[in-house]
Design a protein around this motif. Sequence first.
Motif, PDB file in Angstrom:
ATOM      1  N   LEU A  60       7.988   4.207  -6.222  1.00 13.92           N
ATOM      2  CA  LEU A  60       6.982   3.404  -5.520  1.00 13.92           C
ATOM      3  C   LEU A  60       5.840   2.924  -6.409  1.00 13.92           C
ATOM      4  CD1 LEU A  60       6.827   5.247  -2.099  1.00 13.92           C
ATOM      5  CD2 LEU A  60       8.376   3.430  -2.863  1.00 13.92           C
ATOM      6  N   ASP A  90      11.166   4.372   3.431  1.00 15.73           N
ATOM      7  CA  ASP A  90       9.887   4.679   2.787  1.00 15.73           C
ATOM      8  C   ASP A  90       9.438   3.627   1.781  1.00 15.73           C
ATOM      9  OD1 ASP A  90      11.532   5.186   0.690  1.00 15.73           O
ATOM     10  OD2 ASP A  90      10.681   7.147   0.194  1.00 15.73           O
ATOM     11  N   THR A  91      10.155   2.515   1.654  1.00 14.74           N
ATOM     12  CA  THR A  91       9.650   1.448   0.785  1.00 14.74           C
ATOM     13  C   THR A  91       8.923   0.356   1.559  1.00 14.74           C
ATOM     14  OG1 THR A  91      11.763   0.263   0.867  1.00 14.74           O
ATOM     15  CG2 THR A  91      11.443   1.809  -0.957  1.00 14.74           C
ATOM     16  N   THR A 138      12.587  16.772  11.557  1.00 13.84           N
ATOM     17  CA  THR A 138      12.659  16.319  10.167  1.00 13.84           C
ATOM     18  C   THR A 138      12.033  17.344   9.226  1.00 13.84           C
ATOM     19  OG1 THR A 138      12.204  14.152  11.103  1.00 13.84           O
ATOM     20  CG2 THR A 138      12.334  14.287   8.714  1.00 13.84           C
ATOM     21  N   LYS A 139      10.892  17.883   9.641  1.00 10.44           N
ATOM     22  CA  LYS A 139      10.176  18.797   8.744  1.00 10.44           C
ATOM     23  C   LYS A 139      10.426  20.262   9.080  1.00 10.44           C
ATOM     24  CE  LYS A 139       6.555  15.561   7.430  1.00 10.44           C
ATOM     25  NZ  LYS A 139       5.129  15.223   7.416  1.00 10.44           N
ATOM     26  N   SER A 167       2.513   8.222   9.605  1.00  7.18           N
ATOM     27  CA  SER A 167       3.324   6.997   9.538  1.00  7.18           C
ATOM     28  C   SER A 167       3.084   6.047  10.699  1.00  7.18           C
ATOM     29  CB  SER A 167       4.807   7.354   9.482  1.00  7.18           C
ATOM     30  OG  SER A 167       5.070   8.139   8.360  1.00  7.18           O
ATOM     31  N   ARG A 221       1.607  11.585   0.001  1.00 12.88           N
ATOM     32  CA  ARG A 221       1.833  12.567   1.062  1.00 12.88           C
ATOM     33  C   ARG A 221       1.365  13.948   0.619  1.00 12.88           C
ATOM     34  NH1 ARG A 221       4.405  11.587   5.495  1.00 12.88           N
ATOM     35  NH2 ARG A 221       5.538   9.640   5.820  1.00 12.88           N
ATOM     36  N   ASN A 226       7.006   4.062   5.829  1.00 13.54           N
ATOM     37  CA  ASN A 226       6.329   5.362   5.939  1.00 13.54           C
ATOM     38  C   ASN A 226       6.049   6.107   4.617  1.00 13.54           C
ATOM     39  OD1 ASN A 226       8.952   6.198   5.565  1.00 13.54           O
ATOM     40  ND2 ASN A 226       9.270   6.743   7.721  1.00 13.54           N
ATOM     41  N   HIS A 227       5.896   5.350   3.544  1.00 12.10           N
ATOM     42  CA  HIS A 227       5.365   5.958   2.297  1.00 12.10           C
ATOM     43  C   HIS A 227       4.739   4.806   1.493  1.00 12.10           C
ATOM     44  CE1 HIS A 227       4.673   8.542  -0.982  1.00 12.10           C
ATOM     45  NE2 HIS A 227       5.879   8.775  -1.406  1.00 12.10           N
ATOM     46  N   LYS A 228       5.554   3.827   1.102  1.00 10.86           N
ATOM     47  CA  LYS A 228       4.988   2.530   0.736  1.00 10.86           C
ATOM     48  C   LYS A 228       5.040   1.677   1.996  1.00 10.86           C
ATOM     49  CE  LYS A 228       7.086  -0.716  -1.837  1.00 10.86           C
ATOM     50  NZ  LYS A 228       7.673  -1.400  -3.027  1.00 10.86           N
ATOM     51  N   VAL A 229       3.984   0.897   2.208  1.00  9.12           N
ATOM     52  CA  VAL A 229       3.871   0.132   3.445  1.00  9.12           C
ATOM     53  C   VAL A 229       3.713  -1.348   3.111  1.00  9.12           C
ATOM     54  CG1 VAL A 229       2.503  -0.208   5.542  1.00  9.12           C
ATOM     55  CG2 VAL A 229       2.762   2.095   4.586  1.00  9.12           C
ATOM     56  N   LYS A 251      16.294   6.195   5.654  1.00  5.25           N
ATOM     57  CA  LYS A 251      15.000   6.328   4.966  1.00  5.25           C
ATOM     58  C   LYS A 251      14.389   4.941   4.798  1.00  5.25           C
ATOM     59  CE  LYS A 251      13.791   7.907   0.311  1.00  5.25           C
ATOM     60  NZ  LYS A 251      14.200   8.809  -0.775  1.00  5.25           N
ATOM     61  N   ILE A 274      19.957   9.973   9.439  1.00  8.10           N
ATOM     62  CA  ILE A 274      18.666   9.594   8.842  1.00  8.10           C
ATOM     63  C   ILE A 274      18.751   8.337   7.989  1.00  8.10           C
ATOM     64  CG2 ILE A 274      16.789  10.346   7.316  1.00  8.10           C
ATOM     65  CD1 ILE A 274      17.362  13.214   8.117  1.00  8.10           C
ATOM     66  N   ILE A 291      20.568   8.343   4.349  1.00 15.80           N
ATOM     67  CA  ILE A 291      20.592   9.704   3.815  1.00 15.80           C
ATOM     68  C   ILE A 291      21.830  10.438   4.340  1.00 15.80           C
ATOM     69  CG2 ILE A 291      19.355  11.906   3.695  1.00 15.80           C
ATOM     70  CD1 ILE A 291      17.884   9.711   2.235  1.00 15.80           C
ATOM     71  N   MET A 334       0.865  -1.183   0.000  1.00 17.10           N
ATOM     72  CA  MET A 334       0.000   0.000   0.000  1.00 17.10           C
ATOM     73  C   MET A 334       0.900   1.231   0.000  1.00 17.10           C
ATOM     74  SD  MET A 334      -1.127   2.556   2.331  1.00 17.10           S
ATOM     75  CE  MET A 334      -1.171   1.927   4.009  1.00 17.10           C
ATOM     76  N   VAL A 335       0.571   2.177  -0.858  1.00 10.88           N
ATOM     77  CA  VAL A 335       1.301   3.447  -0.903  1.00 10.88           C
ATOM     78  C   VAL A 335       0.349   4.552  -0.486  1.00 10.88           C
ATOM     79  CG1 VAL A 335       2.446   5.140  -2.404  1.00 10.88           C
ATOM     80  CG2 VAL A 335       2.824   2.678  -2.765  1.00 10.88           C
ATOM     81  N   PHE A 336       0.795   5.416   0.434  1.00 12.31           N
ATOM     82  CA  PHE A 336      -0.048   6.592   0.685  1.00 12.31           C
ATOM     83  C   PHE A 336       0.645   7.838   0.152  1.00 12.31           C
ATOM     84  CE2 PHE A 336       2.135   5.885   4.793  1.00 12.31           C
ATOM     85  CZ  PHE A 336       2.638   7.136   5.121  1.00 12.31           C
ATOM     86  N   LEU A 384      11.770  15.793   4.590  1.00  6.74           N
ATOM     87  CA  LEU A 384      13.179  16.032   4.250  1.00  6.74           C
ATOM     88  C   LEU A 384      13.855  14.797   3.677  1.00  6.74           C
ATOM     89  CD1 LEU A 384      14.605  18.364   7.036  1.00  6.74           C
ATOM     90  CD2 LEU A 384      13.768  18.903   4.758  1.00  6.74           C
TER      91      LEU A 384
END
Lengths: 189, 189
Positions: free
Chosen positions: A113, B23-24, B100-101, B60, A80, B27-30, B21, B19, B15, A76-78, A85
Amino acid sequence: MQQLLDRMKKDGIIIDDNILKVDTFLNHKVDPKLMKKIGQEFINRFKDSYITKILTIESSGISPALFTAYDLDVDMVFARKKKSLTMSDDVYQTEVFSYTKKETNNLIVSKNLINSDDNVLVIDDFLANGEAAKSLANIIEQAGANLIGFGIVIEKTFQSGREKLNHEGYRVESLARIKSIEKGNVYFY
Amino acid sequence: MQQLLDRMKKDGIIIDDNILKVDTFLNHKVDPKLMKKIGQEFINRFKDSYITKILTIESSGISPALFTAYDLDVDMVFARKKKSLTMSDDVYQTEVFSYTKKETNNLIVSKNLINSDDNVLVIDDFLANGEAAKSLANIIEQAGANLIGFGIVIEKTFQSGREKLNHEGYRVESLARIKSIEKGNVYFY
């Protein structure tokens, strides 16, 4: 989906003739057992389709999308709304205006993704004016992937979302279709 | 949790020395199957505690929190960073700075979703400087509820989060504890 309709009648709070608040089971507090059932129902509706990925938007889409993805054994991809960063510049990006929040958000998905081999089912909590859905379709198009359709938990049929999506040729399956909200009552199809 | 460490080694992208990452799969793709396992591991770690509710932060934290809540048969609440138009003013609210943000967010939870009878387990994807965790603790305190502890997917032990939380007497269980990130390698405890 009767269980969802029952829950909306029992726990939904009517804010006005446009807005039913469902934050005690869907988009603030979440009932995981109901999300599981919702996922199973989406799979049932799209059982004739070969799905390789679920796409949704943070945050309220994640819960129904995750169970759908789990039972389909796909990722599943959400998308953003803001770039973190840790994200590279290699992203699909599009704008979407939120009528609820009165603001324009970006929708961002890292390019790695979703790819052109993917058959993507979009899941979201609400379909109202269809702006978010169209933006997700745009991202899938940018990726060169195949859009299977839209699995929507709650559709507000008195807004133009379905019309816009059907006009583009997209399939839409909604588990609860609100016909109208009038004088403190919710009417369903 | 070996499966998580293996996945971080395989798919984590360094990174810089601070950091990693992920996200695969987080926290982006799950990866829903991994989230299910993570939920089971949290339940195992806190099996001596009576938990009535899971609290996390959008976005996330939602995926690991949802499976934990599902298997415990309790509801999951995600704190929002922005107030939506459907939220009333009857909320618990606190500020949290995201390193982070590079921005200060509000954390907001509607008062009706956590009450003084609740035994709350907090789940989040990362523990770094502990700011988000402390803000969630603050919300639980405002609600007069009991904070069971923190279930963290990935802890960066070289930042001060755990120290701060332990200093307050909170229990912290992390499934992956990064000792350091140096010269393109990740070292775990």
